[in-house]
Design a protein around this motif. Sequence first.
Motif, PDB file in Angstrom:
ATOM      1  N   GLY A 199       0.812  -1.214   0.000  1.00  0.00           N
ATOM      2  CA  GLY A 199       0.000   0.000   0.000  1.00  0.00           C
ATOM      3  C   GLY A 199       0.840   1.255   0.000  1.00  0.00           C
ATOM      4  N   VAL A 200       1.907   1.277   0.780  1.00  0.00           N
ATOM      5  CA  VAL A 200       2.786   2.452   0.831  1.00  0.00           C
ATOM      6  C   VAL A 200       3.486   2.638  -0.514  1.00  0.00           C
ATOM      7  CG1 VAL A 200       4.888   3.377   1.880  1.00  0.00           C
ATOM      8  CG2 VAL A 200       3.103   2.401   3.323  1.00  0.00           C
ATOM      9  N   VAL A 201       3.995   1.565  -1.096  1.00  0.00           N
ATOM     10  CA  VAL A 201       4.678   1.648  -2.392  1.00  0.00           C
ATOM     11  C   VAL A 201       3.707   2.098  -3.482  1.00  0.00           C
ATOM     12  CG1 VAL A 201       5.808   0.278  -4.195  1.00  0.00           C
ATOM     13  CG2 VAL A 201       6.488   0.015  -1.810  1.00  0.00           C
ATOM     14  N   ALA A 202       2.484   1.550  -3.482  1.00  0.00           N
ATOM     15  CA  ALA A 202       1.492   1.936  -4.484  1.00  0.00           C
ATOM     16  C   ALA A 202       1.111   3.404  -4.331  1.00  0.00           C
ATOM     17  CB  ALA A 202       0.257   1.051  -4.371  1.00  0.00           C
ATOM     18  N   LEU A 203       0.982   3.890  -3.115  1.00  0.00           N
ATOM     19  CA  LEU A 203       0.645   5.284  -2.880  1.00  0.00           C
ATOM     20  C   LEU A 203       1.759   6.209  -3.359  1.00  0.00           C
ATOM     21  CD1 LEU A 203      -1.338   7.318  -1.591  1.00  0.00           C
ATOM     22  CD2 LEU A 203      -0.012   7.054   0.517  1.00  0.00           C
ATOM     23  N   ILE A 204       2.989   5.852  -3.078  1.00  0.00           N
ATOM     24  CA  ILE A 204       4.126   6.679  -3.511  1.00  0.00           C
ATOM     25  C   ILE A 204       4.212   6.703  -5.031  1.00  0.00           C
ATOM     26  CG2 ILE A 204       6.646   6.794  -3.539  1.00  0.00           C
ATOM     27  CD1 ILE A 204       6.572   5.845  -0.620  1.00  0.00           C
ATOM     28  N   ARG A 205       4.035   5.558  -5.665  1.00  0.00           N
ATOM     29  CA  ARG A 205       4.086   5.518  -7.133  1.00  0.00           C
ATOM     30  C   ARG A 205       2.959   6.322  -7.745  1.00  0.00           C
ATOM     31  NH1 ARG A 205       6.230   0.229  -9.885  1.00  0.00           N
ATOM     32  NH2 ARG A 205       5.332   1.439 -11.553  1.00  0.00           N
ATOM     33  N   TYR A 206       1.780   6.279  -7.146  1.00  0.00           N
ATOM     34  CA  TYR A 206       0.645   7.031  -7.668  1.00  0.00           C
ATOM     35  C   TYR A 206       0.891   8.530  -7.537  1.00  0.00           C
ATOM     36  CZ  TYR A 206      -3.996   9.040  -8.042  1.00  0.00           C
ATOM     37  OH  TYR A 206      -5.056   9.815  -8.405  1.00  0.00           O
ATOM     38  N   LEU A 207       1.407   8.948  -6.401  1.00  0.00           N
ATOM     39  CA  LEU A 207       1.637  10.375  -6.181  1.00  0.00           C
ATOM     40  C   LEU A 207       2.736  10.923  -7.071  1.00  0.00           C
ATOM     41  CD1 LEU A 207       1.247  10.609  -2.318  1.00  0.00           C
ATOM     42  CD2 LEU A 207      -0.369  11.347  -4.072  1.00  0.00           C
ATOM     43  N   THR A 208       3.789  10.151  -7.305  1.00  0.00           N
ATOM     44  CA  THR A 208       4.869  10.642  -8.155  1.00  0.00           C
ATOM     45  C   THR A 208       4.496  10.574  -9.626  1.00  0.00           C
ATOM     46  OG1 THR A 208       5.937   8.475  -8.156  1.00  0.00           O
ATOM     47  CG2 THR A 208       6.676  10.075  -6.509  1.00  0.00           C
ATOM     48  N   ARG A 209       3.653   9.647 -10.017  1.00  0.00           N
ATOM     49  CA  ARG A 209       3.256   9.523 -11.414  1.00  0.00           C
ATOM     50  C   ARG A 209       2.359  10.673 -11.828  1.00  0.00           C
ATOM     51  NH1 ARG A 209      -1.101   5.445 -13.476  1.00  0.00           N
ATOM     52  NH2 ARG A 209      -1.898   6.336 -11.586  1.00  0.00           N
ATOM     53  N   THR A 210       1.437  11.084 -10.991  1.00  0.00           N
ATOM     54  CA  THR A 210       0.508  12.140 -11.374  1.00  0.00           C
ATOM     55  C   THR A 210       1.162  13.510 -11.353  1.00  0.00           C
ATOM     56  OG1 THR A 210      -0.280  12.288  -9.085  1.00  0.00           O
ATOM     57  CG2 THR A 210      -1.528  10.893 -10.602  1.00  0.00           C
ATOM     58  N   SER A 211       2.263  13.671 -10.633  1.00  0.00           N
ATOM     59  CA  SER A 211       2.914  14.972 -10.588  1.00  0.00           C
ATOM     60  C   SER A 211       3.792  15.213 -11.810  1.00  0.00           C
ATOM     61  CB  SER A 211       3.746  15.107  -9.314  1.00  0.00           C
ATOM     62  OG  SER A 211       4.813  14.199  -9.331  1.00  0.00           O
ATOM     63  N   GLN A 212       4.127  14.179 -12.554  1.00  0.00           N
ATOM     64  CA  GLN A 212       4.952  14.325 -13.749  1.00  0.00           C
ATOM     65  C   GLN A 212       4.053  14.424 -14.967  1.00  0.00           C
ATOM     66  OE1 GLN A 212       7.384  10.889 -13.808  1.00  0.00           O
ATOM     67  NE2 GLN A 212       8.665  11.523 -12.129  1.00  0.00           N
ATOM     68  N   ARG A 213       4.511  15.194 -15.964  1.00  0.00           N
ATOM     69  CA  ARG A 213       3.752  15.305 -17.203  1.00  0.00           C
ATOM     70  C   ARG A 213       4.068  14.119 -18.101  1.00  0.00           C
ATOM     71  NH1 ARG A 213       2.255  20.975 -18.870  1.00  0.00           N
ATOM     72  NH2 ARG A 213       1.551  19.743 -20.620  1.00  0.00           N
ATOM     73  N   PRO A 214       3.050  13.493 -18.651  1.00  0.00           N
ATOM     74  CA  PRO A 214       3.307  12.396 -19.584  1.00  0.00           C
ATOM     75  C   PRO A 214       3.971  12.907 -20.858  1.00  0.00           C
ATOM     76  CG  PRO A 214       0.981  12.457 -18.925  1.00  0.00           C
ATOM     77  CD  PRO A 214       1.646  13.683 -18.375  1.00  0.00           C
ATOM     78  N   GLU A 215       4.731  12.047 -21.497  1.00  0.00           N
ATOM     79  CA  GLU A 215       5.466  12.427 -22.698  1.00  0.00           C
ATOM     80  C   GLU A 215       4.529  12.736 -23.865  1.00  0.00           C
ATOM     81  OE1 GLU A 215       8.685  12.944 -23.552  1.00  0.00           O
ATOM     82  OE2 GLU A 215       9.128  12.899 -21.423  1.00  0.00           O
ATOM     83  N   HIS A 216       3.428  12.015 -23.990  1.00  0.00           N
ATOM     84  CA  HIS A 216       2.573  12.206 -25.153  1.00  0.00           C
ATOM     85  C   HIS A 216       1.777  13.509 -25.091  1.00  0.00           C
ATOM     86  CE1 HIS A 216      -0.846  11.018 -22.694  1.00  0.00           C
ATOM     87  NE2 HIS A 216      -0.172   9.955 -22.336  1.00  0.00           N
ATOM     88  N   ASP A 217       1.671  14.149 -23.923  1.00  0.00           N
ATOM     89  CA  ASP A 217       0.959  15.415 -23.811  1.00  0.00           C
ATOM     90  C   ASP A 217       1.860  16.614 -24.047  1.00  0.00           C
ATOM     91  OD1 ASP A 217      -1.387  14.176 -23.313  1.00  0.00           O
ATOM     92  OD2 ASP A 217      -1.359  14.454 -21.142  1.00  0.00           O
ATOM     93  N   ALA A 218       3.148  16.388 -24.190  1.00  0.00           N
ATOM     94  CA  ALA A 218       4.082  17.493 -24.381  1.00  0.00           C
ATOM     95  C   ALA A 218       3.827  18.137 -25.750  1.00  0.00           C
ATOM     96  CB  ALA A 218       5.518  17.005 -24.296  1.00  0.00           C
ATOM     97  N   THR A 219       4.030  19.427 -25.812  1.00  0.00           N
ATOM     98  CA  THR A 219       3.839  20.117 -27.079  1.00  0.00           C
ATOM     99  C   THR A 219       4.908  19.661 -28.061  1.00  0.00           C
ATOM    100  OG1 THR A 219       5.186  21.958 -26.324  1.00  0.00           O
ATOM    101  CG2 THR A 219       2.809  22.146 -25.991  1.00  0.00           C
ATOM    102  N   PRO A 220       4.554  19.515 -29.324  1.00  0.00           N
ATOM    103  CA  PRO A 220       5.544  19.060 -30.304  1.00  0.00           C
ATOM    104  C   PRO A 220       6.620  20.116 -30.505  1.00  0.00           C
ATOM    105  CG  PRO A 220       3.497  19.651 -31.398  1.00  0.00           C
ATOM    106  CD  PRO A 220       3.244  19.727 -29.920  1.00  0.00           C
ATOM    107  N   ARG A 221       7.840  19.636 -30.705  1.00  0.00           N
ATOM    108  CA  ARG A 221       8.966  20.549 -30.908  1.00  0.00           C
ATOM    109  C   ARG A 221       8.894  21.131 -32.313  1.00  0.00           C
ATOM    110  NH1 ARG A 221      14.435  18.243 -28.587  1.00  0.00           N
ATOM    111  NH2 ARG A 221      14.957  20.332 -29.258  1.00  0.00           N
ATOM    112  N   PRO A 222       9.209  22.422 -32.449  1.00  0.00           N
ATOM    113  CA  PRO A 222       9.170  23.034 -33.784  1.00  0.00           C
ATOM    114  C   PRO A 222      10.311  22.506 -34.647  1.00  0.00           C
ATOM    115  CG  PRO A 222       9.938  24.619 -32.158  1.00  0.00           C
ATOM    116  CD  PRO A 222       9.520  23.389 -31.412  1.00  0.00           C
TER     117      PRO A 222
END
Length: 91
Positions: free
Chosen positions: A31-54
């Motif tokens: 439970g502690v490991v799952a909670l930590i992974r969930y909290l750190t995952r949502t705070s990072q921006r996913p790669e596919h949502d990043a704006t495309p590079r010009p």
Amino acid sequence: MMYWYGNGMSGWGYALMTVSMVLFWGLVIFGVVALIRYLTRTSQRPEHDATPRPTPEQLLAERFARGEIDEQEYHSRLAALRGSPRSTTGS
């Protein structure tokens, strides 16, 4: 005088107590490991949502639009990007 039933805990009681403690602490750690992974995952921006590079051509057009480079330099760099060297005769 003893107020409990029998002679104490048998071998099955000790085995059940050991298994239940291992399961309990395993669930707590999971439970502690799952909670930590969930909290750190949502705070990072996913790669596919990043704006495309010009593209390099878009960057060059932006520099020309801002006035950082003149028209001659824009055309010569654009030709170099596209792989066709442009002659610099005329001036």
